[in-house]
Scaffold this active site. Structure first.
Site, PDB file in Angstrom:
ATOM      1  N   CYS A   1       1.828  39.020  46.063  1.00 26.22           N
ATOM      2  CA  CYS A   1       1.284  37.845  45.374  1.00 26.22           C
ATOM      3  C   CYS A   1       2.400  37.189  44.577  1.00 26.22           C
ATOM      4  O   CYS A   1       3.502  37.732  44.461  1.00 26.22           O
ATOM      5  CB  CYS A   1       0.120  38.225  44.466  1.00 26.22           C
TER       6      CYS A   1
ATOM      7  N   HIS B   1      -3.050  36.916  35.159  1.00 22.99           N
ATOM      8  CA  HIS B   1      -1.685  37.361  34.895  1.00 22.99           C
ATOM      9  C   HIS B   1      -0.719  36.224  35.152  1.00 22.99           C
ATOM     10  O   HIS B   1      -1.014  35.283  35.891  1.00 22.99           O
ATOM     11  CB  HIS B   1      -1.314  38.578  35.741  1.00 22.99           C
TER      12      HIS B   1
END
Length: 651
Positions: free
Chosen positions: A173, A67
């Site tokens: 994250c 991602h």
């Protein structure tokens, strides 16, 4: 679940041939670009590969979820690849993972809290369910795959579990989607199996979710920081045992981490926890930190501006039937026999009082973004100096330092408080004395000295010089005087320079020397102009140049502009003063000179829309208004777009 709308058949690639992670990601990026999701496929590919260096995106059971977060992503979406043959060397939490199903998540950079981001979070968690994953792998084509995405497993009846311990956790994250939520799910699942209540606060792209409250913290036995970036607000956990690790670690050893925090923690939280290794630190430069601090200050200041503008607007609209438009604030109405007029008078004063807190709130939260809670007090007081509240309290005269003073004092308050918090060490039994006494005492003294010797003298002198320049301008030079008044009015949007221009312009109009045309136009042109810019950005331009906060502020600015409240445009000025102030000044000058050249004349101090019918040659007035507004709108779009492209080329 509506997960199907997060992708499409064009974004589901069956039988993809790829011998490496790079080839697969490249193919998925091409699919996203072909579906119009990206404005630059190279920039997004680089963002994804940079994320790959942070922690593994391969999981287990053949699954990988790469991602990337980037400003080139127009809308949150994901693409999927079913591989013709597995890739054995995709970095994974399971060393034996052979990746054959890949989800590539595309995440916009500045759209926290949107429905799409919440759905991306949902798909990340659901992929951890083996049954759900198996259904996806059993799909024979893209249509069946999309149908499998919507499958919801029936909830089995559950007994209320009995917990012997409570562990708190923060997961975060860099992109704020996949690993943030998957790590949270792994910890919660492990806790249920071990009889431990695990409460996870997710600090992701959707903002802070599941925020720990004081009771939860007070009753907890420890805290886990599973983050790839610095966790926020860790001072809440003062004295608690903690474990610090990367965000991917709970996916492979969640139970071990719960045991560790209970029996062998990394230490006890002291002040603000930072990452334990250079690999896990968020890379944030000085200018990035400054930009984030200003953004934080603006986000907290916007409600103050909106609330103040609404109060003043209601007072002025309510006074219209009494023929008291824009004079309702005069002291003579405080004792009016008409209770409605008296109420509207004090409502107008109330709105202006709220405006006095605009800079204190802004500076306080600029400091807060840098130093957390220790910076609030000195930041707030610095903003009070910038608003000129000290002149009222001390009974002295002076010109406030305005928004530049608030910015400087807020930043200094933040960095001084941060320095003191990091460098001053006290005994653990005296920890409370540092944030309650030492930091506020020293930082407030620094702000006083800085304001007394630097900020007030420097910015006060600049403001005074501008006042004198306006006052000494020859009234016979019509265009020059109009330009000076327009520039000063648009310069600080209701600040001291604006007010100085207003005083002089009204004085000239009272003596019937020079009309107020330039003054009233320059009050409304900037807020309407920047508001129109955000509407163009939202509905016309394919590439967004304003983030979500400024788009919301733009709508407010547009509406407030029509009722002659220019402060709605202040967030744009504070965020990018070098761009916004010159454009506002030029737009105000162009609009004012155009209107005056074609014969517009306004002698009354009525810049709001209800005052426009009183203008002589209204068509010329509206022409000047259109010229100024359109210049500001398109100049903002063009300049900001050019800067974004330049930044991308240099990245």
């Amino acid at each position: 679940m509506e997960l199907g709308r997060m992708t499409s058949e064009n974004l589901v690639l069956f039988g993809l041939k790829g011998d490496s992670k790079e080839e697969v990601i490249r193919a998925l990026v091409e699919a996203l670009d072909g579906d119009g999701i990206l404005s630059s496929k190279e920039k997004f590919y680089n963002a994804v590969m940079q994320r790959e260096e942070t922690s593994p995106t391969g999981l287990e059971a053949g699954l990988a979820i790469p991602h990337g977060k980037s400003p080139v992503v127009k809308e949150a979406k994901f693409a999927v690849a079913r591989l013709e043959k597995p890739i054995p060397d995709w970095a994974s939490i399971d060393p034996n993972n052979r990746v054959d199903l890949v989800f590539l998540l595309a995440i916009p950079e500045n759209e926290a809290g949107s429905t799409h981001l919440r759905l991306l979070s949902e798909i990340s968690v659901r992929l951890m369910d083996p049954d759900y994953l198996q259904r996806l792998k059993a799909a024979q084509n893209a249509s069946e795959f999309l149908a499998a995405l919507e499958y919801v497993k029936p909830d089995a009846p559950k007994e209320q579990p009995k917990y012997s311990k409570r562990i708190l956790a923060i997961t975060a994250c860099a992109a704020g989607i996949a690993h943030t939520y998957m790590a949270a799910e792994a910890l919660e699942k492990a806790g249920r199996e071990m009889g431990i209540e695990v409460l996870v606060e997710k600090q992701g792209a959707n903002g802070i979710e599941g925020k720990h409250d004081a009771k939860q913290i007070r009753e907890a036995d420890g805290v886990i920081f599973a983050t790839d970036i610095a966790p926020k607000f860790t001072e809440r956990y003062q004295g608690m045992p903690y474990v610090q690790t990367k965000v991917a670690e709970p996916l492979k050893r969640a139970k071990e981490m719960l045991e560790q925090v209970l029996n062998n923690p990394d230490g006890h939280v002291q002040g603000s926890v930072t990452q334990t290794s250079e690999e896990t630190k968020e890379k944030k430069g000085f200018w990035s930190e400054l930009s984030q601090a200003i953004l934080t200050g603006i986000s907290y200041m916007i409600p103050v501006i909106v609330a103040a503008g609404l109060m003043i607007g209601i007072a002025e609209l309510g006074s219209m039937p009494f023929g008291l438009v824009q004079v309702i604030g005069n002291a003579q109405y405080a004792n009016s026999p008409n209770e409605i007029i008296k109420l509207l008078h004090f409502l107008d004063l109330y709105g202006n009082m709220i405006f006095d807190f605009m800079y204190p709130v802004f500076a306080a939260f600029v400091a807060y973004a840098i130093a957390d809670r220790p910076g609030l007090v000195s930041g707030f007081i610095g903003g009070a100096f910038a608003a000129g509240l000290h002149f009222t309290i001390w009974g002295t005269k002076g010109v406030p330092s305005g928004f530049l003073g608030a910015l400087v004092l807020g930043l200094v308050a933040g960095y001084v408080s941060k320095f003191l918090n990091e460098k001053i060490k006290v005994h653990k039994n005296l920890q409370a004395i540092k944030p309650m006494l030492i930091i506020p005492g020293v930082s407030v003294l620094v702000i006083f000295l800085l304001n007394f010797f630097v900020v007030d003298p420097v910015f006060g002198a600049i403001n005074e010089w501008l006042q004198n320049t306006i006052g000494s301008a020859p009234s016979s030079e019509k265009d020059l005087l109009a330009s000076i008044i327009a520039a000063a009015t648009a310069f600080d949007l209701g600040g001291p320079i604006n007010k100085a221009a207003g005083t002089i312009a009204i004085g000239l109009a009272a003596d019937h020397i020079f009309p107020l045309t330039a003054r009233v136009l320059s009050i409304v042109i900037p807020p309407i102009g920047v508001g129109l810019a955000t509407l163009i950005d939202r509905f016309v331009v394919g590439r967004r140049v304003f983030d979500e906060d400024l788009r919301v502020a733009g709508t407010t600015s547009l509406l407030l502009g029509f009722i002659a409240i220019s402060e709605g445009a202040i967030p744009f000025m504070l965020r990018s003063p070098i761009i916004t102030i010159p454009i506002n000044i030029i737009g105000a000058i162009l609009g004012s000179v155009t209107a005056i050249t074609f014969g517009a004349v306004q002698w009354y101090p009525l810049p709001a829309i209800w005052g426009w019918p009183l203008v002589q040659h209204l068509w010329a007035y509206l022409l000047g208004l259109a010229v100024g507004v359109l210049f500001i709108a398109f100049a903002n779009i063009f300049v900001r777009f050019a800067l974004i492209k330049r930044k991308e080329r240099n990245a």
